[in-house]
Design a protein around this motif. Structure first.
Motif, PDB file in Angstrom:
ATOM      1  N   LYS A   1     -36.041  36.786 -37.208  1.00 17.23           N
ATOM      2  CA  LYS A   1     -35.415  35.611 -37.865  1.00 17.23           C
ATOM      3  C   LYS A   1     -35.745  35.355 -39.255  1.00 17.23           C
ATOM      4  O   LYS A   1     -34.984  35.173 -40.351  1.00 17.23           O
ATOM      5  N   ALA A   2     -37.123  35.896 -39.471  1.00 16.08           N
ATOM      6  CA  ALA A   2     -37.693  35.510 -40.756  1.00 16.08           C
ATOM      7  C   ALA A   2     -37.130  36.762 -41.732  1.00 16.08           C
ATOM      8  O   ALA A   2     -36.797  36.416 -42.821  1.00 16.08           O
TER       9      ALA A   2
ATOM     10  N   MET B   1     -34.236  38.099 -41.365  1.00 16.11           N
ATOM     11  CA  MET B   1     -32.816  37.790 -41.657  1.00 16.11           C
ATOM     12  C   MET B   1     -32.713  36.771 -42.733  1.00 16.11           C
ATOM     13  O   MET B   1     -31.758  36.807 -43.594  1.00 16.11           O
ATOM     14  N   ARG B   2     -33.489  35.754 -42.484  1.00 17.01           N
ATOM     15  CA  ARG B   2     -33.657  34.523 -43.383  1.00 17.01           C
ATOM     16  C   ARG B   2     -33.834  35.162 -44.960  1.00 17.01           C
ATOM     17  O   ARG B   2     -33.202  34.786 -45.987  1.00 17.01           O
ATOM     18  N   THR B   3     -34.722  36.189 -45.133  1.00 11.98           N
ATOM     19  CA  THR B   3     -35.121  36.651 -46.432  1.00 11.98           C
ATOM     20  C   THR B   3     -33.833  37.577 -47.061  1.00 11.98           C
ATOM     21  O   THR B   3     -33.678  37.477 -48.108  1.00 11.98           O
ATOM     22  N   GLN B   4     -33.282  38.422 -46.274  1.00 15.75           N
ATOM     23  CA  GLN B   4     -32.232  39.124 -46.566  1.00 15.75           C
ATOM     24  C   GLN B   4     -30.874  38.325 -46.969  1.00 15.75           C
ATOM     25  O   GLN B   4     -30.088  38.480 -47.747  1.00 15.75           O
ATOM     26  N   LEU B   5     -30.578  37.172 -46.071  1.00 18.63           N
ATOM     27  CA  LEU B   5     -29.767  36.149 -46.511  1.00 18.63           C
ATOM     28  C   LEU B   5     -29.916  35.489 -47.612  1.00 18.63           C
ATOM     29  O   LEU B   5     -28.923  35.450 -48.318  1.00 18.63           O
ATOM     30  N   ARG B   6     -30.900  34.994 -48.021  1.00 17.96           N
ATOM     31  CA  ARG B   6     -31.228  34.278 -49.051  1.00 17.96           C
ATOM     32  C   ARG B   6     -31.196  35.168 -50.445  1.00 17.96           C
ATOM     33  O   ARG B   6     -30.638  34.973 -51.378  1.00 17.96           O
TER      34      ARG B   6
ATOM     35  N   ASN C   1     -38.005  44.598 -49.315  1.00 12.83           N
ATOM     36  CA  ASN C   1     -38.099  43.226 -48.171  1.00 12.83           C
ATOM     37  C   ASN C   1     -38.419  43.946 -46.897  1.00 12.83           C
ATOM     38  O   ASN C   1     -39.165  43.632 -46.017  1.00 12.83           O
TER      39      ASN C   1
END
Length: 98
Positions: free
Chosen positions: A16-17, A19-24, A87
């Motif tokens: 999840k971390a 995925m959040r980084t890639q989404l950001r 990332n």
């Protein structure tokens, strides 16, 4: 790394971390591309184009839309891929250390 493959709660937190980084990152790149492209028609609509500024018979707005827009897209795409790979490398190093 085992936590991710076995889908443990800790592995889920790691994923999840990432995925959040890639989404950001994706949202940031989209904003960096969208804002100049959205402002371009407004800017070109307000700037008067002199008659002599028609090289090859095309108006200045078409020339501005021609090359710089595609250059912006290529540069943004290259920056996105480079940062996304960084990332993932950082994520992989962090998981291997844990």
């Amino acid at each position: 790394m085992r936590d991710i493959h076995e889908q443990t709660p800790l592995g889920e937190v790691y994923m999840k971390a990432l995925m959040r980084t890639q989404l950001r990152l994706g949202l940031l790149v989209c904003a960096a591309v969208f804002l100049p492209l959205a402002a371009l028609p407004l800017l070109l609509g307000r700037v008067p184009v002199p008659h002599w500024a028609r090289p090859w018979g095309a108006g200045l707005p078409w020339l501005v839309l021609g090359l710089p827009v595609y250059a912006l897209l290529v540069v943004a795409g290259a920056c996105y891929v480079r940062r996304a790979e960084r990332n993932e490398r950082d994520f992989d190093e962090h998981v291997r250390r844990s």
